[in-house]
Design an enzyme around this catalytic site. Structure first.
Site, PDB file in Angstrom:
ATOM      1  N   LEU A  29     -31.324 -56.608 -51.271  1.00 32.74           N
ATOM      2  CA  LEU A  29     -31.111 -56.424 -52.706  1.00 32.74           C
ATOM      3  C   LEU A  29     -31.746 -55.142 -53.221  1.00 32.74           C
ATOM      4  O   LEU A  29     -31.301 -54.601 -54.229  1.00 32.74           O
ATOM      5  CB  LEU A  29     -31.686 -57.622 -53.477  1.00 32.74           C
ATOM      6  CG  LEU A  29     -31.057 -58.987 -53.176  1.00 32.74           C
ATOM      7  CD1 LEU A  29     -31.782 -60.076 -53.945  1.00 32.74           C
ATOM      8  CD2 LEU A  29     -29.572 -58.986 -53.529  1.00 32.74           C
ATOM      9  N   GLY A  30     -32.780 -54.686 -52.551  1.00 37.26           N
ATOM     10  CA  GLY A  30     -33.422 -53.458 -53.017  1.00 37.26           C
ATOM     11  C   GLY A  30     -34.607 -53.109 -52.145  1.00 37.26           C
ATOM     12  O   GLY A  30     -35.211 -53.956 -51.493  1.00 37.26           O
ATOM     13  N   ARG A  31     -34.931 -51.826 -52.128  1.00 37.64           N
ATOM     14  CA  ARG A  31     -36.082 -51.338 -51.366  1.00 37.64           C
ATOM     15  C   ARG A  31     -36.847 -50.403 -52.280  1.00 37.64           C
ATOM     16  O   ARG A  31     -36.329 -49.384 -52.734  1.00 37.64           O
ATOM     17  CB  ARG A  31     -35.610 -50.612 -50.109  1.00 37.64           C
ATOM     18  CG  ARG A  31     -36.718 -50.376 -49.087  1.00 37.64           C
ATOM     19  CD  ARG A  31     -36.208 -49.489 -47.987  1.00 37.64           C
ATOM     20  NE  ARG A  31     -35.046 -50.053 -47.310  1.00 37.64           N
ATOM     21  CZ  ARG A  31     -35.123 -50.834 -46.246  1.00 37.64           C
ATOM     22  NH1 ARG A  31     -36.311 -51.158 -45.767  1.00 37.64           N
ATOM     23  NH2 ARG A  31     -34.030 -51.299 -45.682  1.00 37.64           N
ATOM     24  N   GLY A  32     -38.058 -50.792 -52.646  1.00 37.28           N
ATOM     25  CA  GLY A  32     -38.806 -50.018 -53.627  1.00 37.28           C
ATOM     26  C   GLY A  32     -40.000 -49.326 -53.039  1.00 37.28           C
ATOM     27  O   GLY A  32     -40.083 -49.050 -51.845  1.00 37.28           O
ATOM     28  N   GLY A  33     -40.990 -49.037 -53.906  1.00 37.17           N
ATOM     29  CA  GLY A  33     -42.151 -48.249 -53.514  1.00 37.17           C
ATOM     30  C   GLY A  33     -42.958 -48.887 -52.407  1.00 37.17           C
ATOM     31  O   GLY A  33     -43.385 -48.222 -51.476  1.00 37.17           O
ATOM     32  N   MET A  34     -43.203 -50.203 -52.509  1.00 36.20           N
ATOM     33  CA  MET A  34     -44.047 -50.803 -51.484  1.00 36.20           C
ATOM     34  C   MET A  34     -43.451 -52.075 -50.881  1.00 36.20           C
ATOM     35  O   MET A  34     -44.099 -52.740 -50.084  1.00 36.20           O
ATOM     36  CB  MET A  34     -45.440 -51.112 -52.052  1.00 36.20           C
ATOM     37  CG  MET A  34     -45.503 -52.239 -53.071  1.00 36.20           C
ATOM     38  SD  MET A  34     -47.216 -52.585 -53.552  1.00 36.20           S
ATOM     39  CE  MET A  34     -47.000 -54.091 -54.493  1.00 36.20           C
ATOM     40  N   ALA A  35     -42.262 -52.438 -51.259  1.00 36.81           N
ATOM     41  CA  ALA A  35     -41.690 -53.688 -50.767  1.00 36.81           C
ATOM     42  C   ALA A  35     -40.184 -53.588 -50.649  1.00 36.81           C
ATOM     43  O   ALA A  35     -39.557 -52.675 -51.193  1.00 36.81           O
ATOM     44  CB  ALA A  35     -42.069 -54.846 -51.697  1.00 36.81           C
ATOM     45  N   GLU A  36     -39.610 -54.538 -49.912  1.00 33.52           N
ATOM     46  CA  GLU A  36     -38.169 -54.704 -49.844  1.00 33.52           C
ATOM     47  C   GLU A  36     -37.832 -56.113 -50.318  1.00 33.52           C
ATOM     48  O   GLU A  36     -38.618 -57.045 -50.129  1.00 33.52           O
ATOM     49  CB  GLU A  36     -37.630 -54.473 -48.426  1.00 33.52           C
ATOM     50  CG  GLU A  36     -38.124 -55.483 -47.407  1.00 33.52           C
ATOM     51  CD  GLU A  36     -37.501 -55.278 -46.033  1.00 33.52           C
ATOM     52  OE1 GLU A  36     -37.084 -54.148 -45.736  1.00 33.52           O
ATOM     53  OE2 GLU A  36     -37.444 -56.259 -45.266  1.00 33.52           O
ATOM     54  N   ASP A  51     -46.311 -51.565 -65.952  1.00 29.98           N
ATOM     55  CA  ASP A  51     -45.248 -50.774 -65.312  1.00 29.98           C
ATOM     56  C   ASP A  51     -43.883 -51.138 -65.885  1.00 29.98           C
ATOM     57  O   ASP A  51     -42.920 -51.353 -65.150  1.00 29.98           O
ATOM     58  CB  ASP A  51     -45.266 -50.989 -63.795  1.00 29.98           C
ATOM     59  CG  ASP A  51     -44.494 -49.889 -63.045  1.00 29.98           C
ATOM     60  OD1 ASP A  51     -44.280 -48.802 -63.640  1.00 29.98           O
ATOM     61  OD2 ASP A  51     -44.108 -50.110 -61.892  1.00 29.98           O
TER      62      ASP A  51
END
Length: 576
Positions: A17-24, A141
């Site tokens: 669903l998504g891959r961000g700054g520190m997690a997937e 944030d």
């Protein structure tokens, strides 16, 4: 599905669903409960870092303590060994799966968000923040990437990855002279590495609202440091300087949310939400009016020039002087501004000098205005009123504009004197009176009210059953405008059952049938009345009964004994 594709032994992983700054984040299925979830896992390359481990666990603790319809729920958390052979403990969070899109995705499509919708979204975010603040959690944030819209249009705030409890927030939130947050939505106190409170979330929401209204953040630059510096030092432009159709009340709300000083800002998320809700309800806002300042003439670089979608680590305030010395771009920026201003001036001036076509004018938004106000606004803009068409509408009040052509959302600027066609509401469409004759008066009244009609119930003498509808005015099948009054005549019920006791069964039967009743008879063997005489009736005389009711008559079956003749009596012969 293999065991390696599960988390915690009970969550089967699906699409990314998504891959961000520190997690997937992956879509998953809770095989124990059979529900769809979202599983967020710390990246394996960060899982061995104690700082990121702590941040990830803090997100789970922060979000799990919150239970609000506008906050993504946390169902479970844990950790397991990574699958890349490093055998590092990889923490995960199991969350509510939201079938929607983030505001970042919507904004990147370039779609225009109507001001009222932008304010409704901001109000939803503030409702979630007010709840989290009262629970002692500051998000820190807020940005488009952390706000989702469901298919039903509901707001969902997510990613409490850098949230802190208020008690923790009393200390300076820095990490080795670094500021944690997303540059374009940092509050000034966050950018300076100072103590933050719930008003920092208010500032970030103001940045979010600015972008929803105008399509761009309030501050842009060529690096996160440059943007953070603007948050601290420069005044944000007013939204109306980028969209002239925005009213001054919206400028006031945004300006108060983006105040540099904490004391000048909304003091809580609830206060900002209340001001937005006041505006949406047509009431005056409490934010003071602002004087619009001109927007910078340069075109900002694309947002994607650096990763603003991810949470950034920006050098602290003490590093800006050195950063500025390394990047002395002031003279170049000034030269660029002068060059752009000269080009723009030439573009505006040359058509007038060579006698070319006149400059286009702004196409005003008039939908929702009265016809008179809409026509005046069109003429004031240097345009003409074209064809006016009337059309019924369930949602738009009579006399107000439903739509306009050309549509300003598609054609913001058009040639002077262009004819603008209007579609004006005639109110709700006409309603046909349904066939309610014979129905119960209460059911008939409810049916008419559901159609938007007013009902006047009137009783009328009748032999029909009590409360049955006898007639309506206007008649069944007639079309009337919404809100019209309809008179419903209903039966007061039949008259009392006539008294037929003492009459012959033939007379009684005829009287009762003429009154609309059915008749049955039973013999009355105890009566001494002449045979064929009605001795009792049930239901009794005088009671009110519906037409067709069976009236039971008891009829005398008495037969008088025979009378003996005098000749039949023996006589005694006298004895001589």
């Amino acid at each position: 599905m293999s065991e390696q594709q599960r988390v915690g032994g009970r969550y089967e992983l699906g699409e990314m669903l998504g891959r961000g700054g520190m997690a997937e984040v992956r879509k998953g299925t809770d095989i124990r409960l059979g529900r769809t979830v979202a599983v967020k896992r710390l990246r394996t390359d960060l899982a061995s870092d104690a700082t990121f481990q702590a941040r990830f666990r803090r997100e789970a603790q922060s979000a799990a303590s919150l239970n609000h319809p506008a906050i993504v729920s946390v169902y479970d958390t844990g950790e397991e060994l990574s699958e890349d052979g490093t055998n590092v403990a990889q923490p995960y969070i199991v969350m509510e799966y939201v079938a929607g899109r983030t505001l970042r995705e919507i904004l990147r499509e370039g779609r225009k968000i109507l001001p009222e919708r932008a304010l409704e979204i901001a109000s939803g975010v503030l409702g979630a923040l007010d709840y989290s603040h009262r629970a002692g959690i500051i998000h820190r944030d807020i940005k488009p990437g952390n706000v989702m819209l469901t298919p039903a249009g509901d707001v969902k705030v997510m990613d409490f990855g850098i949230a802190r409890a208020v008690s923790d927030a009393q200390s300076t939130m820095t990490q080795t002279a670094a500021v944690v947050g997303t540059a374009q939505y940092l509050s000034p106190e966050q950018a300076r590495g100072e103590t933050v409170d719930s008003r920092s979330d208010v500032y970030s929401t103001g940045c979010l609202l600015f972008e929803l209204l105008t399509g761009r953040p309030p501050f842009v630059g060529d690096s996160p440091v440059a943007v953070a510096y603007q948050h601290v030092r420069e005044q944000a432009p007013t939204p109306s300087s980028l969209d002239a159709d925005l009213p001054p009340e919206v400028d006031a709300i945004v300006a108060k949310a983006l105040a540099k000083r904490l004391e000048d800002r909304y003091q809580s998320a609830a206060a900002m939400k209340e001001d937005i809700d006041r505006f949406l309800a047509g009431r005056p806002v409490q934010a003071p009016p602002v004087v619009a300042e001109p927007v910078p003439a340069f075109v900002p670089p694309p947002v994607a020039a650096y990763d603003t979608a991810a949470t950034s680590v920006v050098p602290g305030a003490g590093d800006w002087a050195e950063e500025d010395r390394k990047n002395r771009t002031g003279p170049l920026v000034l030269l660029g501004l002068l060059l752009v201003a000269a080009i723009v001036g030439a573009i505006l001036l040359i058509p007038h000098l060579i006698g070319s076509s006149p400059q286009k004018v702004s196409n005003p938004h008039v939908v929702g205005l009265s016809q008179a106000d809409a026509e005046a606004k069109i003429k004031d803009a240097g345009l003409t009123v074209g064809q006016v068409t009337e059309e019924a509408s369930d949602t738009v009040e009579k006399g107000k504009v439903i739509s306009q052509s050309p549509d300003p959302d598609n054609q913001s600027f058009i040639d002077p004197k262009t004819a603008v066609d209007l579609t004006v509401s005639t109110g709700k469409p006409d309603v046909e009176i349904p066939d309610i004759i014979g129905d119960n008066k209460n059911a008939a009244a409810q049916q008419l009210e559901d159609l938007g009609l007013k009902v006047d119930l009137r009783q009328k003498t009748s032999d029909e059953n009590k409360d049955d509808v006898l007639a309506v005015n206007p008649d069944v099948g007639t079309k009337v405008s919404a809100g019209s009054k309809v008179i419903v005549y209903f039966s007061a019920g039949p008259k009392a059952v006539p008294d037929v006791v003492g009459k012959t069964v033939e007379e009684a039967t005829q009287i009762l049938k003429d009154a609309g009743y059915q008749v049955s008879t039973l013999p009355d063997s105890q009566s001494t009345e002449p045979s064929g005489t009605v001795t009792q009736m049930s239901p009794p005389a005088g009671s009110t009964q519906n037409r067709g009711t069976v009236i039971t008559l008891l009829v005398s079956s008495f037969t008088a004994p025979p009378v003996e003749s005098p000749t039949d009596t023996p006589t005694e012969t006298p004895t001589p």
